[in-house]
Design a protein around this motif. Structure first.
Motif, PDB file in Angstrom:
ATOM      1  N   ARG A  78       0.820  -1.219   0.000  1.00  0.00           N
ATOM      2  CA  ARG A  78       0.000   0.000   0.000  1.00  0.00           C
ATOM      3  C   ARG A  78       0.850   1.263   0.000  1.00  0.00           C
ATOM      4  O   ARG A  78       0.386   2.341  -0.272  1.00  0.00           O
ATOM      5  N   GLY A  79       2.140   1.114   0.381  1.00  0.00           N
ATOM      6  CA  GLY A  79       3.015   2.290   0.331  1.00  0.00           C
ATOM      7  C   GLY A  79       3.620   2.729   1.644  1.00  0.00           C
ATOM      8  O   GLY A  79       4.028   3.881   1.797  1.00  0.00           O
ATOM      9  N   ILE A  80       3.700   1.809   2.615  1.00  0.00           N
ATOM     10  CA  ILE A  80       4.337   2.146   3.891  1.00  0.00           C
ATOM     11  C   ILE A  80       5.655   1.386   3.999  1.00  0.00           C
ATOM     12  O   ILE A  80       5.676   0.161   3.899  1.00  0.00           O
ATOM     13  N   ALA A  81       6.758   2.092   4.164  1.00  0.00           N
ATOM     14  CA  ALA A  81       8.051   1.428   4.351  1.00  0.00           C
ATOM     15  C   ALA A  81       8.717   1.961   5.598  1.00  0.00           C
ATOM     16  O   ALA A  81       8.627   3.140   5.917  1.00  0.00           O
ATOM     17  N   GLN A  82       9.398   1.058   6.301  1.00  0.00           N
ATOM     18  CA  GLN A  82      10.004   1.430   7.568  1.00  0.00           C
ATOM     19  C   GLN A  82      11.501   1.192   7.557  1.00  0.00           C
ATOM     20  O   GLN A  82      11.969   0.148   7.116  1.00  0.00           O
ATOM     21  N   SER A  83      12.245   2.181   8.048  1.00  0.00           N
ATOM     22  CA  SER A  83      13.647   1.972   8.370  1.00  0.00           C
ATOM     23  C   SER A  83      13.693   1.774   9.873  1.00  0.00           C
ATOM     24  O   SER A  83      13.559   2.715  10.639  1.00  0.00           O
ATOM     25  N   PRO A  84      13.835   0.511  10.317  1.00  0.00           N
ATOM     26  CA  PRO A  84      13.631   0.224  11.734  1.00  0.00           C
ATOM     27  C   PRO A  84      14.756   0.738  12.619  1.00  0.00           C
ATOM     28  O   PRO A  84      15.856   1.021  12.154  1.00  0.00           O
ATOM     29  N   GLU A  85      14.442   0.848  13.920  1.00  0.00           N
ATOM     30  CA  GLU A  85      15.443   1.228  14.908  1.00  0.00           C
ATOM     31  C   GLU A  85      16.561   0.183  14.905  1.00  0.00           C
ATOM     32  O   GLU A  85      16.317  -1.004  14.776  1.00  0.00           O
ATOM     33  N   GLY A  86      17.800   0.644  15.036  1.00  0.00           N
ATOM     34  CA  GLY A  86      18.910  -0.296  15.114  1.00  0.00           C
ATOM     35  C   GLY A  86      19.277  -0.907  13.780  1.00  0.00           C
ATOM     36  O   GLY A  86      19.866  -1.979  13.735  1.00  0.00           O
ATOM     37  N   ARG A  87      18.910  -0.205  12.678  1.00  0.00           N
ATOM     38  CA  ARG A  87      19.347  -0.582  11.321  1.00  0.00           C
ATOM     39  C   ARG A  87      19.359  -2.085  11.078  1.00  0.00           C
ATOM     40  O   ARG A  87      20.408  -2.684  10.852  1.00  0.00           O
ATOM     41  N   ARG A  88      18.199  -2.701  11.107  1.00  0.00           N
ATOM     42  CA  ARG A  88      18.155  -4.153  10.863  1.00  0.00           C
ATOM     43  C   ARG A  88      18.349  -4.476   9.388  1.00  0.00           C
ATOM     44  O   ARG A  88      17.409  -4.792   8.692  1.00  0.00           O
ATOM     45  N   ILE A  89      19.567  -4.420   8.923  1.00  0.00           N
ATOM     46  CA  ILE A  89      19.843  -4.821   7.549  1.00  0.00           C
ATOM     47  C   ILE A  89      20.131  -6.322   7.527  1.00  0.00           C
ATOM     48  O   ILE A  89      20.214  -6.955   8.575  1.00  0.00           O
ATOM     49  N   PHE A  90      20.274  -6.887   6.325  1.00  0.00           N
ATOM     50  CA  PHE A  90      20.636  -8.303   6.245  1.00  0.00           C
ATOM     51  C   PHE A  90      22.163  -8.394   6.180  1.00  0.00           C
ATOM     52  O   PHE A  90      22.753  -8.076   5.151  1.00  0.00           O
ATOM     53  N   PRO A  91      22.818  -8.831   7.248  1.00  0.00           N
ATOM     54  CA  PRO A  91      24.281  -8.722   7.325  1.00  0.00           C
ATOM     55  C   PRO A  91      25.017  -9.584   6.306  1.00  0.00           C
ATOM     56  O   PRO A  91      26.074  -9.200   5.831  1.00  0.00           O
TER      57      PRO A  91
END
Ligand code: ATP
Ligand code: MG
Length: 237
Positions: A78-91
């Motif tokens: 629908r158009g909601i994207a989150q950059s979560p706390e603590g930068r949960r990237i895929f290491p």
């Protein structure tokens, strides 16, 4: 036009009430900031909006649609994207693979390529390091990657949870400049920040959250000048 509306939203963790009867709106094109002390419920509010955490009461309306019970993946569509706390990237994935993951719900190949270029323009460091494993990027670089990945969803609403966390002063300035730039390019932003000074200076409107409840709202300017906000959140009495 109102893009996002929270109407008396409550969120519990077991018996702990983290957010209580919270109502707020985010208008299309705005940057809205949510400030408050540790444990005030800022991250929980973001999780409720992105669908990571179910609400125990109230309603969430996005773009005219009731999304209160909608699954997180659907909300991304629908158009909601989150950059979560603590930068949960895929290491274990490269920078480029991480960015591709942000676009997983999209099928418009040309648009995805365009957005990748835009992310690389905003964050030249990510372009230089596109083949490096995400987990070996520095803290600040991972923060850029988390924001870039959220942008790859081409969201209508970008949720940023503490984008300046752990960044050196010169990067903090840069991140806030980029947030303004992203907003000027047409993305609505809901921003959670400990750095209240910068957040208020950069946002159209803001809400102050205390122990799960909104205690103040106003324009960024108004709250910057508010004596109680100054004392509690800006480190000046
Ligand atoms: N998974 C969880 N289980 C139990 N309690 C939780 C959980 N996550 C958060 N809480 C509690 O909910 C309250 C709000 O937490 P939240 O993470 O939303 O605060 P915050 O405003 O983002 O704080 P910070 O500035 O430290 O990030 C806190 O009291 C916290 O301890
Ligand atoms: Mg938080």
């Amino acid at each position: 036009m109102t893009l996002l509306e929270l109407d008396s939203v409550s969120v519990h963790y077991g018996r702990i009430r983290a957010v209580h009867n919270l109502s707020l709106t985010v208008g299309e094109g705005e940057i809205v900031a949510l400030i408050g002390a540790n444990g005030a419920g800022k991250t929980t509010t973001m999780r409720a909006i992105s669908g990571i955490r179910p609400v125990s009461g109230g309603k969430i309306i996005f773009n005219g649609e009731d999304i209160t019970r909608m699954r997180g993946e659907k909300r991304v569509e629908r158009g909601i994207a989150q950059s979560p706390e603590g930068r949960r990237i895929f290491p274990g994935m490269t920078v480029l693979e991480n960015l591709d993951m942000g676009a997983y719900a999209r099928k418009d190949k040309d648009g995805i390529a365009e957005d990748l270029e835009r992310v690389f323009e905003l964050f030249p460091r990510l372009a230089e390091r596109k083949d490096q494993a995400g987990g070996t990027m520095s803290g600040g670089e991972q923060q850029m990657l988390a924001i870039g990945r959220a942008l790859m969803a081409r969201p209508k609403l970008l949720l940023l949870d503490e984008p300046s966390m752990g960044l050196a002063p010169q990067y903090i300035q840069q991140i806030f400049r980029i947030i303004t730039e992203i907003n000027e390019q047409g993305t609505t932003v809901l921003l959670v920040e400990q750095n209240a000074q910068q957040a208020l200076a950069r946002s159209h409107r803001a809400y102050v959250l205390e122990t799960g409840e909104i205690v103040k709202a106003g324009t960024g300017k108004e709250l910057l000048a508010d004596p109680s906000v100054k004392e509690a959140y800006l480190g000046v009495g």
